[in-house]
Design an enzyme around this catalytic site. Structure first.
Site, PDB file in Angstrom:
ATOM      1  N   GLU A 104     -20.025 -22.165  -3.428  1.00 10.07           N
ATOM      2  CA  GLU A 104     -19.738 -20.735  -3.285  1.00 10.07           C
ATOM      3  C   GLU A 104     -18.869 -20.205  -4.428  1.00 10.07           C
ATOM      4  OE1 GLU A 104     -21.327 -19.067  -1.302  1.00 10.07           O
ATOM      5  OE2 GLU A 104     -21.885 -20.348   0.386  1.00 10.07           O
TER       6      GLU A 104
ATOM      7  N   HIS B 217     -12.821 -19.019   2.294  1.00 15.06           N
ATOM      8  CA  HIS B 217     -13.993 -18.901   3.160  1.00 15.06           C
ATOM      9  C   HIS B 217     -13.932 -20.000   4.207  1.00 15.06           C
ATOM     10  CE1 HIS B 217     -17.997 -18.739   4.723  1.00 15.06           C
ATOM     11  NE2 HIS B 217     -18.350 -19.895   4.188  1.00 15.06           N
TER      12      HIS B 217
ATOM     13  N   HIS C  66     -15.218 -21.047   8.647  1.00 13.21           N
ATOM     14  CA  HIS C  66     -16.089 -20.788   9.781  1.00 13.21           C
ATOM     15  C   HIS C  66     -15.238 -20.577  11.034  1.00 13.21           C
ATOM     16  CE1 HIS C  66     -19.183 -23.395   7.396  1.00 13.21           C
ATOM     17  NE2 HIS C  66     -18.987 -22.206   6.848  1.00 13.21           N
TER      18      HIS C  66
ATOM     19  N   HIS D  44     -22.191 -17.000  10.361  1.00 14.03           N
ATOM     20  CA  HIS D  44     -21.804 -17.996   9.355  1.00 14.03           C
ATOM     21  C   HIS D  44     -20.292 -18.148   9.231  1.00 14.03           C
ATOM     22  CE1 HIS D  44     -22.434 -19.626   4.984  1.00 14.03           C
ATOM     23  NE2 HIS D  44     -21.295 -20.051   5.495  1.00 14.03           N
TER      24      HIS D  44
END
Length: 274
Positions: A117, A141, A143, A212
């Site tokens: 990413e 980032h 989850h 996501h």
């Protein structure tokens, strides 16, 4: 020679990745984290650098990041393992003079590479540098479980999602008055999702990827982690409330306005108008 693993930025990455794993936000190799550094941060540790740093071109040039060092998590690496072997799971990279690629100065041993990413991170760094006059330095980032769950049951609209999170916990409007950006579902690890995320990062420090995870930006590792933590707590409250039959009462628009006035923040107008 000073040991880079004892530096504030390696220790900070260890703490953030470990905390995120303990929260349950980063199963297996899920999640990624990047921190923008200054040359002065890495200068004491040149003796730790690779003798022949590998060079990796970027898929698109990013001249705004030219000559900028970062510490990043690696592709396929597990957050739970960063604390055990920082050099295998983290890397210090430096973008070249024209923003066309970067050298891996330290870490990412055994031919490892930065997170897949990285395009989304670097594009978001560019936008947050402009939006905050260089104040924001971290992109994270992960989850976050309850935020993901809500993307299945709430309308995936910035105003709707933001208003629900503000009502789920009083502190949310104070912590993220700019609201939560939301993308359509997109294939991860591509320039396309990176560009879409960066576009939302122009306006929001928190961006949801439906089904996501979430992207967050902030000036420090603690602030960035705390932003996700705050939104996730509200999401958890909402999930519990919905599972108990729905809300019988909530924070009103007038109360949200009063909250913003008390703490000197300007709430996202579209969310406040609902």
């Amino acid at each position: 020679m000073q040991n880079i693993t004892q530096s504030w930025f390696v220790q900070g990455m260890i703490k953030a990745t470990t905390d995120a794993w303990l929260k349950g936000w980063d199963e297996r190799n899920g999640g990624n984290l990047t921190l923008r550094l200054d040359d002065a941060d890495i200068a004491p540790y040149h003796g730790n650098f690779h003798a022949q740093p590998r060079y990796i071109p970027l898929s698109q040039p990013m001249p705004l990041l030219a000559n900028t060092p970062f510490i990043v998590t690696g592709s396929g690496k597990f957050f739970r393992n960063v604390q055990l072997d920082p050099a295998a799971n983290l890397g210090v990279v430096k973008v070249d003079s024209d923003g066309a690629g970067y050298h891996i100065l330290w870490g990412l041993t055994n031919e490892a590479v930065p997170t897949s990413e990285l395009p989304a991170h670097f594009l978001s760094h560019c936008e947050r540098i402009k939006a905050t006059n260089g104040k924001d330095r971290v992109i994270m980032h992960c989850h976050a479980t309850n935020l993901i769950a809500l993307t299945y049951v709430l309308e995936n609209d910035t105003a709707v999602f933001t208003r629900q999170l503000w009502e789920g916990s009083t502190e949310c409007l104070v912590v993220f008055p700019d609201g939560v950006g939301i993308l359509p579902w997109m294939v991860p690890g591509t320039d396309e999702i990176g560009q879409a995320t960066a576009q939302e990062m122009q306006k929001h420090s928190l961006v949801l990827w439906p089904f996501h995870g979430v992207f967050s930006s902030g000036p420090t590792l603690d602030e960035t982690f705390g932003l996700i933590d705050t939104a996730e707590k509200s999401a958890q409250v909402l999930v519990k409330g919905y599972s108990m039959g729905g809300m019988k009462q909530t924070i009103s628009r007038e109360e949200l306005i009063a909250l913003g006035q008390r703490f000197g923040v300007t709430p996202l107008a579209s969310a406040l108008a609902l």
